[in-house]
Design a protein around this motif. Structure first.
Motif, short mmCIF file in Angstrom:
data_model
loop_
_atom_site.label_atom_id
_atom_site.label_comp_id
_atom_site.label_asym_id
_atom_site.label_seq_id
_atom_site.Cartn_x
_atom_site.Cartn_y
_atom_site.Cartn_z
N ALA A 19 -4.57 8.63 -15.12
CA ALA A 19 -5.39 7.85 -14.20
C ALA A 19 -4.48 6.93 -13.39
N MET A 20 -4.43 7.15 -12.09
CA MET A 20 -3.61 6.34 -11.20
C MET A 20 -4.48 5.22 -10.64
N VAL A 21 -4.25 4.00 -11.10
CA VAL A 21 -5.04 2.85 -10.66
C VAL A 21 -4.19 2.02 -9.72
N GLY A 22 -4.73 1.72 -8.53
CA GLY A 22 -3.98 0.96 -7.55
C GLY A 22 -4.80 -0.20 -7.00
N LEU A 23 -4.11 -1.13 -6.38
CA LEU A 23 -4.75 -2.23 -5.67
C LEU A 23 -5.02 -1.82 -4.23
N LEU A 24 -6.18 -2.18 -3.73
CA LEU A 24 -6.51 -1.89 -2.34
C LEU A 24 -5.48 -2.54 -1.41
N ASN A 25 -4.98 -1.76 -0.47
CA ASN A 25 -4.14 -2.28 0.61
C ASN A 25 -4.61 -1.65 1.92
N ALA A 26 -4.25 -2.26 3.04
CA ALA A 26 -4.73 -1.80 4.35
C ALA A 26 -3.59 -1.19 5.15
N PRO A 27 -3.52 0.14 5.24
CA PRO A 27 -2.48 0.78 6.05
C PRO A 27 -2.73 0.53 7.55
N VAL A 28 -1.65 0.42 8.30
CA VAL A 28 -1.75 0.19 9.74
C VAL A 28 -2.53 1.32 10.40
N GLY A 29 -3.43 0.96 11.30
CA GLY A 29 -4.17 1.95 12.08
C GLY A 29 -5.49 2.39 11.48
N THR A 30 -5.76 1.99 10.25
CA THR A 30 -7.02 2.39 9.62
C THR A 30 -8.14 1.43 10.02
N ARG A 31 -9.39 1.86 9.81
CA ARG A 31 -10.53 1.00 10.10
C ARG A 31 -10.50 -0.24 9.22
N LEU A 32 -10.03 -0.08 7.99
CA LEU A 32 -9.91 -1.24 7.11
C LEU A 32 -8.93 -2.26 7.69
N TYR A 33 -7.80 -1.78 8.17
CA TYR A 33 -6.80 -2.66 8.77
C TYR A 33 -7.39 -3.40 9.97
N GLN A 34 -8.09 -2.67 10.82
CA GLN A 34 -8.68 -3.28 12.02
C GLN A 34 -9.73 -4.32 11.66
N ARG A 35 -10.55 -4.03 10.64
CA ARG A 35 -11.58 -4.98 10.23
C ARG A 35 -10.96 -6.25 9.66
N LEU A 36 -9.99 -6.09 8.79
CA LEU A 36 -9.35 -7.26 8.19
C LEU A 36 -8.58 -8.07 9.24
N GLN A 37 -8.00 -7.38 10.20
CA GLN A 37 -7.31 -8.08 11.28
C GLN A 37 -8.29 -8.92 12.10
N ALA A 38 -9.47 -8.33 12.39
CA ALA A 38 -10.49 -9.06 13.15
C ALA A 38 -11.02 -10.25 12.37
N GLU A 39 -11.02 -10.14 11.03
CA GLU A 39 -11.52 -11.24 10.19
C GLU A 39 -10.43 -12.25 9.86
N GLY A 40 -9.21 -12.03 10.35
CA GLY A 40 -8.10 -12.94 10.09
C GLY A 40 -7.63 -12.92 8.65
N ARG A 41 -7.75 -11.80 7.98
CA ARG A 41 -7.41 -11.72 6.55
C ARG A 41 -6.14 -10.92 6.28
N LEU A 42 -5.51 -10.38 7.31
CA LEU A 42 -4.27 -9.63 7.11
C LEU A 42 -3.10 -10.58 6.87
N LEU A 43 -2.21 -10.20 5.97
CA LEU A 43 -1.03 -11.00 5.66
C LEU A 43 0.24 -10.38 6.25
N HIS A 44 0.40 -9.09 6.06
CA HIS A 44 1.60 -8.38 6.51
C HIS A 44 1.34 -6.90 6.31
N ASP A 45 2.27 -6.06 6.72
CA ASP A 45 2.15 -4.63 6.48
C ASP A 45 2.28 -4.34 4.99
N MET A 46 1.63 -3.28 4.53
CA MET A 46 1.71 -2.95 3.12
C MET A 46 3.07 -2.37 2.77
N THR A 47 3.42 -2.46 1.51
CA THR A 47 4.73 -1.98 1.05
C THR A 47 4.81 -0.46 1.01
#
Length: 281
Positions: free
Chosen positions: A130-158
């Protein structure tokens, strides 16, 4: 087979790819075992399940993501919604396919209970890897765009969602989320829980009249080395011998898989102790 979803076009899979692969495998005395990635709705199609097994597939990776319905809706994982996911996983494994799976925590809709709930889900499913990961927002995804609009992005994911880092501000307290995430991985790969899950899988797994492993003389050396390390030196030795003897007397045909899984578990625990929390890395 490197494919985000090998059965994304089920008609083509059933009428072209898998029949051709079955013919080739039979003509060449079935020299390989295959792995790929599929969606959980594979359980809806018994014909497709049977064809995958006949074609030589042994393992399928499924993005389960989460047992929380609100979080599934949040990430638009509609194929997984409103399903008995545990029943679907068991059906696939009983058909002769080992299910490996990916899970994510950190969705906005994840409650505090998600850590215990996901741990229990993985244990009950019999999913060994079972591969368990933490949610991250890749550049260009709808998640990234939503978090960017909400001011919640910190930096690019590792690029590694299992390194205990986030590239956005979660709704849940960050320390609570990371601590809960690590508690899941630590729990599911603890010797007792891991070996219990292997046993559950071996009880459910039915390889349908075919070999699931190939014996070589070199395997004798590997088994002897593993038995010395895991069965004598390591603290988990009681679980090692308990699983092997259980398999020998109840599922002897699957004993080589039991031995293989004990090695996986040892690797997973060592990786986690070094801070490499991904069992598939």
């Amino acid at each position: 087979f490197v494919d985000d979803n090998l059965i994304g076009n089920p008609k083509k899979a059933k009428t072209e790819l898998l029949p051709a692969l079955i013919t080739w495998m039979d003509a060449h005395k079935r020299p390989f075992h295959f792995n790929s990635q599929v969606s959980v709705n594979l359980a809806d199609d018994e014909e497709l399940l049977a064809l995958l097994v006949r074609a030589g597939f042994v393992t399928v990776f499924i993005g389960i993501e989460t047992p929380n319905e609100a979080s599934l809706a949040e990430c638009n994982k509609t194929p997984n919604a409103h399903r008995d996911l545990l029943a679907h996983i068991r059906k696939i494994q009983r058909a002769g396919l080992q299910v490996q799976a990916g899970f994510i925590v950190g969705f906005d809709n994840d409650p505090l209970a998600i850590f215990e709930r996901l741990t229990n889900f993985i244990q009950e499913s019999g999913i060994v890897t079972a591969m368990v990961g933490l949610l991250n927002a890749p550049v260009g995804t709808r998640l990234y765009q939503r978090l960017q609009a909400e001011g919640r992005l910190l930096h690019d994911m590792t690029g590694d969602n299992t390194d205990s880092t986030l590239n956005f501000i979660p709704k849940m307290d960050t320390e609570t989320l990371i601590r809960g995430y690590r508690s899941i991985v630590e729990s599911i790969y603890a010797p007792h829980n891991y070996h219990q899950r292997v046993r559950r899988f071996l009880q459910d797994f039915h390889p349908v009249g075919r070999r699931v492993w190939s014996f070589r003389l070199s395997h004798l050396y590997l088994v002897a080395k593993m038995s010395f390390v895991l069965g004598v030196l390591e603290q988990e030795r009681v679980y090692y011998w308990r699983l092997l003897f259980w398999s020998l007397f109840t599922r002897p045909r699957l004993l080589p898989m039991a031995v293989e899984f004990t090695a996986y578990g040892f690797h997973f625990r060592k990786s986690f102790a070094r801070g490499e929390t991904s069992p598939l890395s």
